[in-house]
Write a protein that holds these residues in place. Sequence first.
Motif, short mmCIF file in Angstrom:
data_model
loop_
_atom_site.label_atom_id
_atom_site.label_comp_id
_atom_site.label_asym_id
_atom_site.label_seq_id
_atom_site.Cartn_x
_atom_site.Cartn_y
_atom_site.Cartn_z
N PHE A 88 0.86 -1.20 -0.13
CA PHE A 88 0.09 0.04 0.08
C PHE A 88 0.94 1.32 -0.02
O PHE A 88 0.62 2.21 -0.02
N GLN A 110 18.65 10.82 1.54
CA GLN A 110 18.07 11.53 0.24
C GLN A 110 19.33 10.88 -0.73
O GLN A 110 19.08 10.52 -1.65
N THR A 123 14.99 4.52 -9.82
CA THR A 123 14.38 6.10 -9.68
C THR A 123 13.03 6.17 -10.20
O THR A 123 12.35 6.90 -9.53
N GLY A 124 12.99 5.88 -11.55
CA GLY A 124 11.88 6.43 -12.25
C GLY A 124 10.49 5.69 -11.48
O GLY A 124 9.48 6.00 -11.94
N ASP A 125 10.71 4.61 -10.79
CA ASP A 125 9.64 3.77 -10.36
C ASP A 125 9.30 4.06 -8.82
O ASP A 125 8.27 3.34 -8.38
N LEU A 126 10.16 5.03 -8.21
CA LEU A 126 9.92 5.06 -6.74
C LEU A 126 8.68 5.63 -6.33
O LEU A 126 8.24 5.34 -5.22
N ALA A 127 7.87 6.55 -7.39
CA ALA A 127 6.57 7.10 -6.82
C ALA A 127 5.64 6.04 -6.99
O ALA A 127 4.39 6.30 -6.68
N GLN A 128 5.70 5.18 -7.70
CA GLN A 128 4.72 3.72 -7.99
C GLN A 128 4.57 3.25 -6.69
O GLN A 128 5.31 3.13 -5.82
N LYS B 282 1.71 6.49 -15.28
CA LYS B 282 2.63 6.36 -14.02
C LYS B 282 3.07 7.44 -13.44
O LYS B 282 3.14 8.60 -14.09
N ALA B 283 3.06 7.20 -12.01
CA ALA B 283 3.37 8.44 -11.19
C ALA B 283 4.78 8.76 -11.27
O ALA B 283 5.47 7.97 -11.45
N ARG B 284 4.97 10.16 -11.50
CA ARG B 284 6.36 10.50 -11.90
C ARG B 284 7.10 10.95 -10.42
O ARG B 284 6.38 11.42 -9.52
N TYR B 285 8.24 10.37 -10.30
CA TYR B 285 9.18 10.59 -9.15
C TYR B 285 9.62 11.92 -9.18
O TYR B 285 10.68 11.92 -10.05
N GLU B 287 12.32 14.19 -6.77
CA GLU B 287 13.09 13.85 -5.71
C GLU B 287 12.84 15.32 -4.72
O GLU B 287 12.84 16.26 -5.16
N LYS B 288 12.45 14.93 -3.25
CA LYS B 288 12.38 16.23 -2.48
C LYS B 288 12.77 15.61 -1.06
O LYS B 288 12.67 14.22 -0.71
N SER B 309 -5.54 3.35 2.59
CA SER B 309 -5.37 2.62 1.18
C SER B 309 -6.47 1.67 0.77
O SER B 309 -6.51 1.07 -0.36
#
Lengths: 235, 532
Positions: A88, A110, A123-128, B282-285, B287-288, B309
């Motif tokens: 989740f 970070q 990196t590109g999938d970290l928000a998924q 796709k959700a875009r990451y 960095e913050k 969730s």
Amino acid sequence: MLNIEHLTKTYGEKKAVDDLSLHIRPGEIFGFIGHNGAGKSTTLKCAVGILHFDAGTVTIGGKNLADDPLSCKRELAYIPDNPDLYDFMSGIKYLNFIADIFGIGADVRQERIRHYADLLELTGDLAQPISAYSHGMKQKLAVIAAWIHDPKLIIMDEPFVGLDPKASHLLKEMMRQHCDKGGAIFFSTHVLEVAEKLCDKVAIIKQGKLIKVGTMEEVKGDDSLEEVFLELEAE
Amino acid sequence: MLKVLLKKQLAEVFKGYFFDAKKNKMRSKGAIVLWFILFVVLMVGVLGGMFTMMAVGLCDPLNQVGMAWLYFLIMCGIAILLGAFGSVFNTYSGLYLAKDNDLLLSLPIPVRTVMAARLINVYLLGAMYSGVVLLPALIVYWVVAGVTAARVICGVLLLLIVTTIVLLLSCVLGWAVAKISLKLKNKSFITVLISLAFIGAYYFFYFKANDLIQDIILNAAVYGEKVKGAAYGLYLFGRIGEGDWPAVAIFTGVTALLSALLWIVMSRSFLRVATSTGAVKKARYVEKQARENSPFGAMLTKEFARFTSSANYMLNCGLGVLLLPAMGILLLIKGRDLDMVFSILLAEYPDAFAVLLCAMLCLLSAMNDTAAPSVSLEGKSLWIPQSLPVSAKTVLRAKAAVQMIVTVLPALFAAICVALVIEASPAVKALVCVLPPVYAVFSALFGTVIGLKMPLLNWTNEITPIKQSGAVAVALFGGWGICFAFGGLYMLIGHRIGATPYLLIWTVLFTVAALVLLRWLDTRGVKAFAEL
């Protein structure tokens, strides 16, 4: 770094691990091999404090796991055979969760997340959400989560399962670099070729009992690890 | 081939009747029979009985004034609504998100056969839901108006037409749900809101049903003329049940035509739909820098993420979040009137209204039982808290804290509303404000303890620990039992000592019980968690 002395763990009548002793020193990559159901995963789970054991002691960095589990767990990272992570959460939230538990500062985490996620191309999938990850992606995330707090000891159960060849290669390099810096790695595997090339020491377990342990040269001699393993299994 | 596929489909739908998810094994034959008896009792006895009563109320008066067509129109409308909405989510998952599409398509089975099996499955489920309305409606009509061959044949045809319309609507709505759900971001929240809207509408019509029936009967002629004038098609549709052959012919033809159209459209798109991954954007990451949290804060955030969730989790274990403020607002509007009524009705029991409202708020608080399934919901991820350097005490306290947070504030709000509307002493009002939040804290700790004592970790569907676990049943019904005891004992003996001491005693009891439970969690609970 990790001392396991006379470890015994039973499930009902069955002895899953029987009077097992192992010593893993800083700088060592220690391979743990055995057939399915030999007791590898049980040993690893006992060593990280997930399973309670019936007899024996486990010490990590000189501290007794039974007496001071939290201090011991601060020194180690564990990756299970099946990376059942929090589906989740998104990948980045999971990494921040782990970093929070280990008290890793915002700047440090970070930088480490950026470094390892870039290295493993996640990196590109970290928000998924993790629920959208493939098995290999979950495994990569578990690897980053293990490395994020720079543990002294990393314990892994079948870490190469599900990883693509490039990620497997990178993980092997990460393991070697970790040990070169003074860390230690204890991992189980069925891939004997990997164990043979990667490990400084190896232990073979059969029906819960340790049947062979030593440096790679001591264990295999002039044969291949596969030949030695099959020979010991046949006995 | 079709028979085999259909058998598989139905086995999937009724899996819960054959397979015990808690024990991870097949049920015994006796248990299977019992489950099916329970199902029949629920569908035929409860739902069927409810609509039979409705049919009995409507049929005779409308038939007597020659407006049986309006009776059929109303009953068919309900049957179509229930059938379409009852099976829409099944259509969505069964037609568009079936997990075994890849497997079936890789086997030597014609695509049309796979599609037909899926559609028959949807048809049967829709027919089941609409049948509980329409079958009693037809039987009641035949009893009231008399049985003739034309009425029976047309009645059976009406049943076929209605169930086919349900199938058509289910397919269209299922497609719409699939499309919408792919676009949505906060699916769980929207599912909760839609579900609550349905539940609200259901109860609204349920409570208004009698008035509606009376209104229709009294104004049947007016409504009848309006329908005939504005929507002649609907009038004709209702005539089918009465045995009107031209109406039967028209609607059978139209339904057959629409069915053929559906088959053609679906044949062309099924393969594409069935093999689409349903991938969302796709959700875009980006960095913050993250906000640092303490281990407790991290565990609490994780528990909240788990709760929010899942629509199942929120709906089944968090209804009190909405019901408590709703109760408070309702009391602000109607509270004074109710207070007056109760002060007359319960004149012998001083401050009974205040105590009973307090018990009611506790009862609503008990409907928030997020803590009870929380340990079980760790499932296969249990290795994470067990291998991390975080104490079991922190883990368990975070689980209890979520329930406290989502319950204490709504309970306090509702309690303040109660205090504002009741006629009572300042002491009673103060205790009314204190007791429900204290109960909410007790309830959260009680749920955590029960969840730890009755863990269910080997589940394949989260609904098992959330809805079907012993821990949730004990936490919910146990909590309600305590509330009934609290309210009931006041009426039996508590009123003799007066509301203030009575409320004070229960406040102290809940506080002490909460402290004992917390102590248990921090000591034995920690050991129990480590041994899971």
